[in-house]
Design an enzyme around this catalytic site. Structure first.
Site, PDB file in Angstrom:
ATOM      1  CB  CYS A  20      25.774 -64.747 107.855  1.00  0.00           C
ATOM      2  SG  CYS A  20      27.424 -64.935 107.157  1.00  0.00           S
ATOM      3  CG  ASP A  21      19.183 -64.153 109.174  1.00  0.00           C
ATOM      4  OD1 ASP A  21      19.266 -63.113 109.863  1.00  0.00           O
ATOM      5  OD2 ASP A  21      18.287 -65.002 109.309  1.00  0.00           O
ATOM      6  CB  SER A  22      21.729 -68.143 112.186  1.00  0.00           C
ATOM      7  OG  SER A  22      22.985 -68.239 111.555  1.00  0.00           O
TER       8      SER A  22
END
Length: 206
Positions: free
Chosen positions: A75-77
């Protein structure tokens, strides 16, 4: 089958555990800036997806050595405001500038996800996607912002804010998926798992 989270984020781990999944954690150690530098004019969604893919792919060999049957999730935000993609500020000075920019305004929190299915220790299927949530920021006083920065919390989170911690006091509202803002979108992850042939209910701890 093991659910492997390729992230050191305690917030993502907390979301998964609260939703019935107790994942193994394998930290990718990916240099996000280096990955971003290899991309040519990516879209906001393309950027967070590329970073999520890099994190998931980075841990595959390690995971395969211990779990032949697994799903790996990266995941990356990042926060998009005024067309600029903002990740973790890292320092109090940068966090202060971020809040000067976003206080009293709206921004888009984008979370990219990558799911890799391992069967017999080999990657067999992959799925990616992103989710965007509109964030409506409050307008904290300078004293409140300094106190918030003093907690250390905004230094290590995308957009210099959280929804589920101290930062929640300064978020007027969101339009979208709350779990995505915390770091891992449960609805999106469920759909991506289905794309690689895994039902999320089979991963629940019982």
């Amino acid at each position: 089958m093991r659910f492997v989270l390729a992230s050191q984020s305690p917030a993502r781990l907390g979301v998964l555990r609260a939703a019935g999944v107790d994942p193994s954690v394998v930290v990718s150690g990916v240099d996000e800036d280096a990955v971003a530098a290899t991309l040519t004019d990516p879209s906001p969604a393309g950027l967070v997806i590329a970073l999520a893919v890099a994190k998931a792919e980075a841990v595959l060999e390690t995971v395969a050595g211990t779990h032949s049957d697994a799903v790996v999730v990266g995941c990356d935000s990042m926060l998009s405001i005024d067309g600029e993609m903002l990740g973790k500020p890292g320092t109090a000075e940068v966090a202060r500038k971020r809040w000067a920019l976003q206080a009293g305004r709206t921004g888009d929190l984008l979370t990219g996800h990558a799911v890799v299915r391992l069967e017999g220790g080999e990657p067999t299927r992959r799925a990616t996607g992103s989710h965007t949530t509109r964030i409506r920021f409050a307008d904290p006083s300078p004293e409140e912002i300094e106190a918030y920065i003093g907690t250390g919390e905004p230094l290590e989170v995308a957009g210099a804010f959280t929804l589920d911690g101290f930062g929640g006091w300064f978020i007027d509202g969101i339009d979208g998926d709350p779990s995505s803002v915390i770091g891992i979108s449960l609805p999106l992850t469920r759909r991506l798992l289905a794309e690689v042939g895994v039902s999320v209910t089979d991963l629940w701890s019982r």
